[in-house]
Design a protein around this motif. Structure first.
Motif, short mmCIF file in Angstrom:
data_model
loop_
_atom_site.label_atom_id
_atom_site.label_comp_id
_atom_site.label_asym_id
_atom_site.label_seq_id
_atom_site.Cartn_x
_atom_site.Cartn_y
_atom_site.Cartn_z
N ALA A 5 22.20 19.82 72.19
CA ALA A 5 22.21 18.26 71.86
C ALA A 5 22.78 17.43 70.97
O ALA A 5 22.69 17.86 69.92
N ILE A 6 23.44 16.80 70.97
CA ILE A 6 23.64 15.26 70.38
C ILE A 6 23.12 14.67 70.06
O ILE A 6 22.85 13.60 71.11
N ALA A 7 23.06 14.08 69.35
CA ALA A 7 22.42 12.05 68.46
C ALA A 7 23.91 11.16 67.76
O ALA A 7 23.60 12.16 66.94
N ASP A 8 23.97 10.15 68.06
CA ASP A 8 24.28 8.94 67.02
C ASP A 8 25.26 9.62 66.27
O ASP A 8 26.29 9.89 65.54
N VAL A 163 5.84 15.78 79.91
CA VAL A 163 7.30 15.94 79.92
C VAL A 163 6.99 17.03 79.72
O VAL A 163 7.07 17.37 79.04
N GLN A 164 8.29 17.99 79.27
CA GLN A 164 8.71 20.04 78.85
C GLN A 164 9.17 19.19 77.72
O GLN A 164 9.15 19.81 76.75
N LEU A 165 10.20 18.14 77.31
CA LEU A 165 10.82 18.00 76.50
C LEU A 165 11.37 16.60 76.56
O LEU A 165 11.84 15.99 77.52
N ARG A 179 6.00 20.19 67.91
CA ARG A 179 5.86 20.34 69.49
C ARG A 179 4.91 20.21 69.21
O ARG A 179 3.36 19.63 68.72
N THR A 180 4.52 18.80 70.53
CA THR A 180 2.38 18.20 70.79
C THR A 180 2.57 17.35 72.25
O THR A 180 3.30 17.31 72.60
N LYS A 181 0.85 17.93 72.38
CA LYS A 181 0.81 17.90 73.77
C LYS A 181 1.03 18.42 74.61
O LYS A 181 1.12 18.00 75.78
N GLY A 182 2.11 19.56 74.23
CA GLY A 182 2.78 20.57 75.11
C GLY A 182 4.45 19.79 75.29
O GLY A 182 4.42 20.80 76.44
N THR A 183 4.36 18.95 74.85
CA THR A 183 5.56 18.57 74.85
C THR A 183 6.50 18.41 73.55
O THR A 183 5.94 18.78 72.58
N VAL A 184 7.92 18.94 73.45
CA VAL A 184 8.22 19.47 72.53
C VAL A 184 9.89 18.73 72.25
O VAL A 184 10.22 17.92 73.42
N VAL A 185 9.62 17.84 71.18
CA VAL A 185 10.52 17.00 71.22
C VAL A 185 11.54 16.81 70.28
O VAL A 185 11.06 17.40 68.82
N VAL A 186 12.83 16.83 70.60
CA VAL A 186 13.85 17.68 69.70
C VAL A 186 14.56 15.88 69.02
O VAL A 186 15.20 15.33 70.07
#
Length: 217
Positions: A5-8, A163-165, A179-186
């Motif tokens: 995964a990449i951004a910007d 959502v999972q991710l 990791r919040t509310k069962g979702t992984v945010v990257v």
């Protein structure tokens, strides 16, 4: 599934090969927007030349909306307000950003930036699919803080726990994993500065796991 995964990257792709080498074997690449630095749209082809795996991408606020036409004719999957299924995982995307103070080319109101996402996510939920949300802007309150406060998108925060991710970018200084509310945010960080993430999604026999390694060269 091993996801790069990449951004910007903002039109600077000089670090991509080194990051790919560090990641090792991957099955898929996700690009979370700001592919160019205010154009030209065709720069996206230069980025895609670095990959030999499927690429799913959304534009960022520093891309022109016309980049969607180039993505549609490329080898990448244009995920903006669309979904794409791989195995038991549905990828859903939304590019651009909620309004900023800078009048960048691809900004939308909250009611437009989340257009169609609810329907796509409901459909995936009804089929018991894993769901990955690829966005440029982060969800409000998660990896979205700048000195003036939180600037994320409330439309995306509504999907935390469903959502999972979530893979996002936009806020360069907010690189990290939450990791919040069962979702992984990257937020992989700014690719132009040599940042990316390797995300592994798998069932280890004891449950579904998402493991994230932040990469830097």
């Amino acid at each position: 599934m091993r996801i790069f995964a990449i951004a910007d990257p903002h039109g600077n792709y000089s670090k991509i090969d080194g990051l790919l080498e560090k990641a090792g074997k991957i099955d898929l690449a996700l690009v979370a927007g700001d592919i160019t630095n205010f154009g030209p749209d065709e720069k996206v082809m230069e980025l895609l030349d670095h990959f030999d795996v499927p690429v799913l991408a959304v534009p960022g606020n520093c891309d022109h909306p016309s980049i969607l036409d180039v993505l549609d004719t490329s080898n990448a999957v244009n995920l903006h307000h669309k979904s794409h299924t791989i195995g038991d995982t549905v990828f859903v995307g939304s590019g651009g950003s909620n309004p900023t103070p800078f009048c960048t080319p691809f900004e939308m109101q909250e009611c437009d930036i989340g257009s169609g996402l609810e329907e796509m996510i409901k459909a995936a939920e009804s089929n018991n699919m894993k769901i990955v949300l690829l966005t440029h802007a982060p969800p409000y309150g998660v990896l979205d803080e700048i000195p003036s406060g939180h600037v994320g998108c409330t439309s995306f925060s509504d999907f935390l726990g469903r959502v999972q991710l979530i893979v996002c970018g936009h806020i360069h200084e907010a690189r990290g994993v939450v990791r919040t509310k069962g979702t992984v945010v990257v937020n992989p960080g700014m690719a132009a500065s040599g940042y990316a993430a390797l995300i592994e999604m798998h069932d280890d026999g004891q449950g579904y796991k998402i493991e994230v390694q932040l990469l830097h060269i």
